[in-house]
Write a protein that holds these residues in place. Sequence first.
Motif, PDB file in Angstrom:
ATOM      1  N   ILE A 115       0.840  -1.199   0.000  1.00 43.80           N
ATOM      2  CA  ILE A 115       0.000   0.000   0.000  1.00 43.80           C
ATOM      3  C   ILE A 115       0.875   1.249   0.000  1.00 43.80           C
ATOM      4  O   ILE A 115       1.793   1.379   0.818  1.00 43.80           O
ATOM      5  N   ILE A 116       0.578   2.162  -0.917  1.00 45.54           N
ATOM      6  CA  ILE A 116       1.193   3.485  -0.931  1.00 45.54           C
ATOM      7  C   ILE A 116       0.087   4.482  -0.613  1.00 45.54           C
ATOM      8  O   ILE A 116      -0.908   4.560  -1.333  1.00 45.54           O
ATOM      9  N   ASP A 117       0.257   5.239   0.462  1.00 45.93           N
ATOM     10  CA  ASP A 117      -0.732   6.227   0.894  1.00 45.93           C
ATOM     11  C   ASP A 117      -0.375   7.584   0.290  1.00 45.93           C
ATOM     12  O   ASP A 117       0.650   8.175   0.631  1.00 45.93           O
ATOM     13  N   GLY A 118      -1.213   8.079  -0.595  1.00 51.97           N
ATOM     14  CA  GLY A 118      -0.952   9.338  -1.287  1.00 51.97           C
ATOM     15  C   GLY A 118      -0.819  10.528  -0.358  1.00 51.97           C
ATOM     16  O   GLY A 118      -0.039  11.445  -0.625  1.00 51.97           O
ATOM     17  N   ASP A 119      -1.545  10.525   0.760  1.00 53.86           N
ATOM     18  CA  ASP A 119      -1.442  11.634   1.721  1.00 53.86           C
ATOM     19  C   ASP A 119      -0.057  11.673   2.360  1.00 53.86           C
ATOM     20  O   ASP A 119       0.530  12.743   2.537  1.00 53.86           O
ATOM     21  N   ILE A 120       0.451  10.511   2.698  1.00 59.00           N
ATOM     22  CA  ILE A 120       1.794  10.445   3.288  1.00 59.00           C
ATOM     23  C   ILE A 120       2.836  10.856   2.255  1.00 59.00           C
ATOM     24  O   ILE A 120       3.760  11.608   2.561  1.00 59.00           O
ATOM     25  N   ALA A 177       5.516  15.792  -8.599  1.00 55.29           N
ATOM     26  CA  ALA A 177       6.431  15.283  -7.576  1.00 55.29           C
ATOM     27  C   ALA A 177       5.850  14.060  -6.882  1.00 55.29           C
ATOM     28  O   ALA A 177       6.558  13.078  -6.622  1.00 55.29           O
ATOM     29  N   ILE A 178       4.558  14.102  -6.590  1.00 53.82           N
ATOM     30  CA  ILE A 178       3.905  12.963  -5.941  1.00 53.82           C
ATOM     31  C   ILE A 178       3.918  11.755  -6.869  1.00 53.82           C
ATOM     32  O   ILE A 178       4.253  10.640  -6.463  1.00 53.82           O
ATOM     33  N   ASN A 179       3.542  11.969  -8.132  1.00 55.98           N
ATOM     34  CA  ASN A 179       3.548  10.872  -9.098  1.00 55.98           C
ATOM     35  C   ASN A 179       4.936  10.267  -9.260  1.00 55.98           C
ATOM     36  O   ASN A 179       5.084   9.044  -9.303  1.00 55.98           O
ATOM     37  N   ASP A 180       5.957  11.104  -9.364  1.00 57.10           N
ATOM     38  CA  ASP A 180       7.325  10.587  -9.502  1.00 57.10           C
ATOM     39  C   ASP A 180       7.677   9.682  -8.336  1.00 57.10           C
ATOM     40  O   ASP A 180       8.238   8.602  -8.523  1.00 57.10           O
ATOM     41  N   PHE A 181       7.326  10.113  -7.129  1.00 59.35           N
ATOM     42  CA  PHE A 181       7.616   9.295  -5.952  1.00 59.35           C
ATOM     43  C   PHE A 181       6.833   7.993  -5.988  1.00 59.35           C
ATOM     44  O   PHE A 181       7.383   6.913  -5.755  1.00 59.35           O
ATOM     45  N   ILE A 182       5.545   8.082  -6.269  1.00 61.32           N
ATOM     46  CA  ILE A 182       4.697   6.885  -6.287  1.00 61.32           C
ATOM     47  C   ILE A 182       5.226   5.858  -7.284  1.00 61.32           C
ATOM     48  O   ILE A 182       5.349   4.669  -6.964  1.00 61.32           O
ATOM     49  N   PHE A 183       5.558   6.302  -8.475  1.00 63.49           N
ATOM     50  CA  PHE A 183       5.970   5.339  -9.489  1.00 63.49           C
ATOM     51  C   PHE A 183       7.383   4.837  -9.276  1.00 63.49           C
ATOM     52  O   PHE A 183       7.683   3.683  -9.583  1.00 63.49           O
TER      53      PHE A 183
END
Length: 140
Positions: free
Chosen positions: A29-34, A91-97
Amino acid sequence: MKKLVGLTGKTGAGKSNVSALLKEKGAYIIDGDIVARNVLIDNDALLNKLKEEFGHGIIDSDGTLNRRALAKEAFSTPEKTEKLNSIMHPAINDFIFSESEKVFEDFNVVIVDADDSLLIARMDKIQDVKKVAEEMKKRD
């Protein structure tokens, strides 16, 4: 086959419960808020973009982001919210992927619990939490 799945839903819809169940079944699980909070840590370039757009009042005296001040400014109009998203989402997308690629070595399914506007362009599959919960109930 590796799956990257976006889990969306309104506040209080039960995303956290669904995430916990999916984690029990072996998903990562990756939490987008975190992620949204973490991408700002030690990221002067991103903080500077926010400061340029929303003013110096969003930065505390210690140089950290004042989230309450940013929210007050960024959510004051739809245009400002869109600007915030245009700054933060890449920035969020880069981290998530980046994170999902790392964990795919050990997990076949990665669930990203985040706003659908963030996820829509890059998920294999986007599921609203209500749909996932309904499917899970049918299986039990």
